[in-house]
Design a protein around this motif. Structure first.
Motif, PDB file in Angstrom:
ATOM      1  N   LEU A  74       3.427   2.438  -4.233  1.00 41.24           N
ATOM      2  CA  LEU A  74       2.185   1.680  -4.188  1.00 41.24           C
ATOM      3  C   LEU A  74       2.416   0.349  -3.465  1.00 41.24           C
ATOM      4  N   LEU A  75       1.522   0.006  -2.542  1.00 34.16           N
ATOM      5  CA  LEU A  75       1.605  -1.261  -1.820  1.00 34.16           C
ATOM      6  C   LEU A  75       0.226  -1.916  -1.833  1.00 34.16           C
ATOM      7  N   ARG A  76       0.126  -3.102  -2.424  1.00 38.21           N
ATOM      8  CA  ARG A  76      -1.148  -3.808  -2.551  1.00 38.21           C
ATOM      9  C   ARG A  76      -1.646  -4.266  -1.175  1.00 38.21           C
ATOM     10  N   ILE A  77      -2.881  -3.941  -0.861  1.00 39.73           N
ATOM     11  CA  ILE A  77      -3.490  -4.340   0.404  1.00 39.73           C
ATOM     12  C   ILE A  77      -4.066  -5.750   0.262  1.00 39.73           C
ATOM     13  N   GLY A  78      -3.747  -6.622   1.221  1.00 42.56           N
ATOM     14  CA  GLY A  78      -4.282  -7.977   1.198  1.00 42.56           C
ATOM     15  C   GLY A  78      -3.379  -8.980   0.529  1.00 42.56           C
ATOM     16  N   ARG A  79      -2.301  -8.515  -0.106  1.00 46.12           N
ATOM     17  CA  ARG A  79      -1.373  -9.441  -0.757  1.00 46.12           C
ATOM     18  C   ARG A  79      -0.358  -9.937   0.271  1.00 46.12           C
ATOM     19  N   ARG A  80      -0.098 -11.234   0.257  1.00 44.00           N
ATOM     20  CA  ARG A  80       0.824 -11.817   1.234  1.00 44.00           C
ATOM     21  C   ARG A  80       2.240 -11.285   1.042  1.00 44.00           C
ATOM     22  N   LYS A  81       2.653 -11.238  -0.210  1.00 45.61           N
ATOM     23  CA  LYS A  81       4.004 -10.770  -0.500  1.00 45.61           C
ATOM     24  C   LYS A  81       3.974  -9.256  -0.593  1.00 45.61           C
ATOM     25  N   LYS A  82       4.508  -8.613   0.425  1.00 44.87           N
ATOM     26  CA  LYS A  82       4.500  -7.162   0.467  1.00 44.87           C
ATOM     27  C   LYS A  82       5.667  -6.603  -0.347  1.00 44.87           C
ATOM     28  N   GLN A  83       5.391  -6.164  -1.552  1.00 50.05           N
ATOM     29  CA  GLN A  83       6.428  -5.594  -2.394  1.00 50.05           C
ATOM     30  C   GLN A  83       5.916  -4.272  -2.966  1.00 50.05           C
ATOM     31  N   ALA A  84       6.618  -3.203  -2.653  1.00 47.21           N
ATOM     32  CA  ALA A  84       6.200  -1.877  -3.089  1.00 47.21           C
ATOM     33  C   ALA A  84       6.530  -1.672  -4.570  1.00 47.21           C
ATOM     34  N   ILE A  85       5.673  -0.961  -5.233  1.00 49.47           N
ATOM     35  CA  ILE A  85       5.850  -0.616  -6.642  1.00 49.47           C
ATOM     36  C   ILE A  85       6.040   0.892  -6.735  1.00 49.47           C
ATOM     37  N   LYS A  86       6.967   1.318  -7.575  1.00 46.05           N
ATOM     38  CA  LYS A  86       7.215   2.746  -7.750  1.00 46.05           C
ATOM     39  C   LYS A  86       6.516   3.271  -8.995  1.00 46.05           C
ATOM     40  N   GLY A  87       5.969   4.452  -8.869  1.00 47.45           N
ATOM     41  CA  GLY A  87       5.328   5.110  -9.999  1.00 47.45           C
ATOM     42  C   GLY A  87       5.532   6.606  -9.902  1.00 47.45           C
ATOM     43  N   LYS A  88       5.001   7.324 -10.883  1.00 48.94           N
ATOM     44  CA  LYS A  88       5.113   8.780 -10.897  1.00 48.94           C
ATOM     45  C   LYS A  88       3.745   9.382 -11.155  1.00 48.94           C
ATOM     46  N   ALA A  89       3.379  10.367 -10.343  1.00 50.19           N
ATOM     47  CA  ALA A  89       2.082  11.024 -10.491  1.00 50.19           C
ATOM     48  C   ALA A  89       2.059  11.857 -11.765  1.00 50.19           C
ATOM     49  N   VAL A  90       0.952  11.758 -12.509  1.00 46.51           N
ATOM     50  CA  VAL A  90       0.743  12.545 -13.719  1.00 46.51           C
ATOM     51  C   VAL A  90      -0.180  13.725 -13.429  1.00 46.51           C
ATOM     52  N   ASP A  91      -1.241  13.448 -12.701  1.00 47.42           N
ATOM     53  CA  ASP A  91      -2.081  14.521 -12.191  1.00 47.42           C
ATOM     54  C   ASP A  91      -2.744  14.077 -10.898  1.00 47.42           C
ATOM     55  N   ILE A  92      -3.263  15.053 -10.139  1.00 51.93           N
ATOM     56  CA  ILE A  92      -3.831  14.765  -8.826  1.00 51.93           C
ATOM     57  C   ILE A  92      -4.966  15.720  -8.547  1.00 51.93           C
ATOM     58  N   SER A  93      -5.968  15.236  -7.831  1.00 57.52           N
ATOM     59  CA  SER A  93      -7.056  16.074  -7.340  1.00 57.52           C
ATOM     60  C   SER A  93      -7.270  15.733  -5.869  1.00 57.52           C
ATOM     61  N   SER A  94      -8.218  16.370  -5.254  1.00 55.11           N
ATOM     62  CA  SER A  94      -8.486  16.077  -3.855  1.00 55.11           C
ATOM     63  C   SER A  94      -9.081  14.686  -3.678  1.00 55.11           C
ATOM     64  N   THR A  95      -9.610  14.107  -4.747  1.00 56.86           N
ATOM     65  CA  THR A  95     -10.288  12.819  -4.629  1.00 56.86           C
ATOM     66  C   THR A  95      -9.570  11.660  -5.309  1.00 56.86           C
ATOM     67  N   GLY A  96      -8.519  11.928  -6.077  1.00 58.55           N
ATOM     68  CA  GLY A  96      -7.851  10.837  -6.767  1.00 58.55           C
ATOM     69  C   GLY A  96      -6.539  11.245  -7.386  1.00 58.55           C
ATOM     70  N   ILE A  97      -5.852  10.254  -7.976  1.00 59.39           N
ATOM     71  CA  ILE A  97      -4.536  10.494  -8.556  1.00 59.39           C
ATOM     72  C   ILE A  97      -4.347   9.585  -9.759  1.00 59.39           C
ATOM     73  N   LEU A  98      -3.671  10.089 -10.785  1.00 61.05           N
ATOM     74  CA  LEU A  98      -3.325   9.303 -11.966  1.00 61.05           C
ATOM     75  C   LEU A  98      -1.826   9.040 -11.919  1.00 61.05           C
ATOM     76  N   ILE A  99      -1.455   7.746 -11.968  1.00 64.29           N
ATOM     77  CA  ILE A  99      -0.066   7.344 -11.786  1.00 64.29           C
ATOM     78  C   ILE A  99       0.445   6.643 -13.033  1.00 64.29           C
ATOM     79  N   GLU A 100       1.657   7.024 -13.448  1.00 64.04           N
ATOM     80  CA  GLU A 100       2.357   6.355 -14.548  1.00 64.04           C
ATOM     81  C   GLU A 100       3.392   5.416 -13.948  1.00 64.04           C
ATOM     82  N   LEU A 101       3.351   4.155 -14.379  1.00 68.66           N
ATOM     83  CA  LEU A 101       4.228   3.140 -13.786  1.00 68.66           C
ATOM     84  C   LEU A 101       5.564   3.072 -14.486  1.00 68.66           C
TER      85      LEU A 101
END
Length: 623
Positions: A74-101
């Motif tokens: 995950l990378l926040r759009i618009g944030r000056r400090k670009k720092q990626a966050i890692k997560g794990k997908a719990v479920d996914i559909s064609s329109t969205g995703i649920l992520i556990e941090l």
């Protein structure tokens, strides 16, 4: 000496996230359910408010969620400090995703409406075929919440993609796949035609061989041509005839619960659909599992009148699949009956699509499309995935162009009830060369129907099935199918000439080509190189092009990375499966299944054991 038992492969399945409603696709008889999904569209309406079955099917496809377990960046759009966050997908559909941090970022603030760029790779088997791909997409946070687990509190974030994955992949990969497959198909067909024209020049050297070559190529190319022309009978929302689904069950405790739920969970009027499960004296816990799912459905979906629509009947003795099916038909109250294998799972719109051709009173039976459910288990299942799709989408579709589908396959087929009852005695007592016909029930019944009625194919009536994932089981299945194909093709040959002339020609060529194929392959790959010292480059080039034809067709229609296994399957067929045909020639009278405990299998095994014991005794006798 102890033989080490081989471990059974673990089946890799696409697992939809369980819905809170047991029968989430069934039309609500009391109109209590006002929404079909979380997007707010009313049941029975598309986005613009029209009653559109195709739009609703697409909407369900977009909203279906699948269990997942893969890393997400995950990378926040618009944030000056670009720092990626890692997560794990719990479920996914064609329109969205649920992520556990990860626990390390639990303290971070995630606000609803914040935009992130997500990077992840969807593993094969997580979503339907074609979605396995690397993805980089923008998404917005819709909600955040915590969930307790054994490892402590977990923070979960639900993202909605800026556009559906189907749209994203269409631009990123699927579009290129279609263009590439179309071009390569055209090139392959052009080269095949040029090579066959060249064969005419060599007629004087070997007339029979080159005539076979031209005939086989023409047969295959015309099948692809007519398969491409196939169009389903469109859904008439006002045509919903009564349907009884019959599920014969024998030792299927692992899958039968899912089969029953898929048959009950149909987008079809509840007063016009019933499900009858007939157990053929299973020796495992099948009956227990069936009763468990029946109790669940009755408890959680009473307002869908399930007690009158879902029944179990246990036969008094093991009689075989045909006996179980006929008993179910005799119990059925509706005029159309659908046969579903106990390890096959129906899409929610399968029945609605399957019945549409019966608006033609001359239509006697219709087959739906069968996909492979455990396609990503191993190489054996991947080979079958491409083969199944081409067999249905191309081969059956081509036959359907002439209303003469020669096999209404067991996983999903629909018949007129009166025709089944008319032919039941002949079907149950069918013998070939004095032996009971215990398998090939689908081809056999199709022959009875096809003799007097039309048979069709609906590509939008979809089910998926569990295929063999072990090579020895797969080979036994293929041998059984070849025997039944040979037996029933000889039967059909006696009347098919009365059908449409081109279809009759189609059929007889399709009968001769596979039977003669082992002789032709042996001649080209063994006899010619040895006797004439000529490398069979032209013949091998023809095989390569035929294999690529299957692969490119699969890529065109499915946009899947499994397309390469079409090529592998053709090679495997030429060097392994093809040589089952000569064995089938001399053993097609056999009635053993090889993959299940039928009375004929038990008798054959006992005879084999008796012969072995007799031979051992003879060896022990003193000279």
């Amino acid at each position: 000496m102890f033989r080490r038992q081989k471990k059974k492969p673990i089946e890799v399945l696409t697992v939809p996230r369980a819905d809170r409603r047991t029968l989430w696709s069934v039309p609500d008889p009391e109109h209590l359910r006002q929404k079909v999904d979380r997007r707010g569209y009313a049941e029975g309406q598309s986005k613009d408010g029209r009653d559109d079955a195709a739009a609703m099917h697409k909407l369900r496809e977009l909203s279906l969620r699948y269990e997942a377990s893969f890393d997400v960046r995950l990378l926040r759009i618009g944030r000056r400090k670009k720092q990626a966050i890692k997560g794990k997908a719990v479920d996914i559909s064609s329109t969205g995703i649920l992520i556990e941090l990860d626990a390390s970022v639990i303290g971070d603030t995630f606000m609803e409406g914040a935009k992130y760029k997500l990077s992840f790779e969807i593993p094969p088997g997580t979503m339907p075929e074609g979605y396995e791909s690397a993805v980089k997409i923008e998404a917005v946070i819709k909600r955040t919440f915590t969930r307790d687990s054994e490892e402590g509190a977990k923070q979960l974030i639900a993202f909605q993609f800026e556009r559906p994955l189907s749209t994203y992949l269409q631009k990123k990969r699927w579009g290129y796949s279609v263009y590439a497959a179309s071009t390569l198909l055209f090139v392959a067909v052009a080269i095949i035609m040029l090579m066959r024209v060249e064969s005419i020049i060599y007629f004087k050297y070997n007339f029979i061989l080159y005539l076979y070559s031209i005939t086989a190529a023409a047969f295959l190319l015309t099948r692809y041509f007519f398969g491409a022309l196939h169009r389903d009978v469109p859904v008439n929302p006002h045509y919903t005839p009564g349907v009884s689904i019959i599920i014969p069950c024998f030792n299927e405790e692992e899958w039968i619960h899912r089969t029953i739920l898929s048959c009950m969970n149909q987008d079809y009027p509840i007063d016009k659909l019933e499900v009858i499960v007939v157990d053929d004296r299973s020796k495992d816990r099948s009956v227990e599992q069936i009763q468990k799912v029946i109790d669940l459905v009755h408890k959680e979906a009473q307002r869908y009148e399930t007690k009158d629509r879902l029944k179990l009947h246990v036969l008094s003795e093991n009689g075989g699949k045909r006996v179980a099916l006929v008993k179910g038909v005799e119990m059925a109250k509706h005029r159309l009956v659908v046969f579903v294998d106990s390890d096959s799972f129906l899409e929610p719109t399968a029945i609605r699509n399957l019945v549409q051709p019966f608006q033609d009173p001359r239509m006697g039976g219709v087959a739906g499309r069968t996909d492979v459910e455990n396609k990503y288990t191993n190489t054996v299942t991947k080979l079958q995935t491409v083969r199944y799709y081409i067999a249905f989408r191309i081969m059956k579709a081509a036959e359907s162009w002439f209303d003469s589908v020669t096999c209404l396959s067991g996983p999903l087929s629909c018949y007129r009830k009166d025709l089944i009852l008319k032919h039941k005695d002949a079907w149950l007592t069918q013998k070939f060369l004095g032996q009971p016909a215990t398998f090939g029930d689908d081809r056999s019944m199709t022959n009875f129907i096809l003799k007097t009625h039309r048979t069709g194919y609906q590509d939008t009536a979809i089910c998926s099935t569990i295929v063999p994932s072990e090579m020895n089981v797969f080979l036994k299945q293929q041998m059984r199918w070849k025997r039944s194909w040979l037996r029933e093709s000889l039967r059909a040959g006696g009347f098919i000439w009365r059908k449409e002339p081109f279809m009759a020609l189609f059929f007889y060529i399709g009968l001769i080509v596979p039977i003669a194929a082992p002789v032709v392959v042996l001649y080209n790959l063994v006899y010619v190189p040895i006797m004439y010292r000529i490398f069979p480059s032209t013949f091998l080039m023809g095989l390569l092009l035929m294999a690529l034809l299957m692969s490119f067709a699969h890529l065109l229609f499915r946009k899947s990375k499994l397309w390469v296994f079409g090529f592998v399957f053709c090679i495997f067929y030429e060097f392994v499966l093809l040589w089952q045909m000569p064995v089938a020639w001399v053993t097609f009278w056999k009635s053993t299944w090889g993959t299940r405990e039928t009375p004929q299998d038990i008798e054959a095994r006992n005879k084999k054991a008796a012969r072995k014991n007799k031979n051992n005794k003879n060896m022990d006798m003193p000279l």
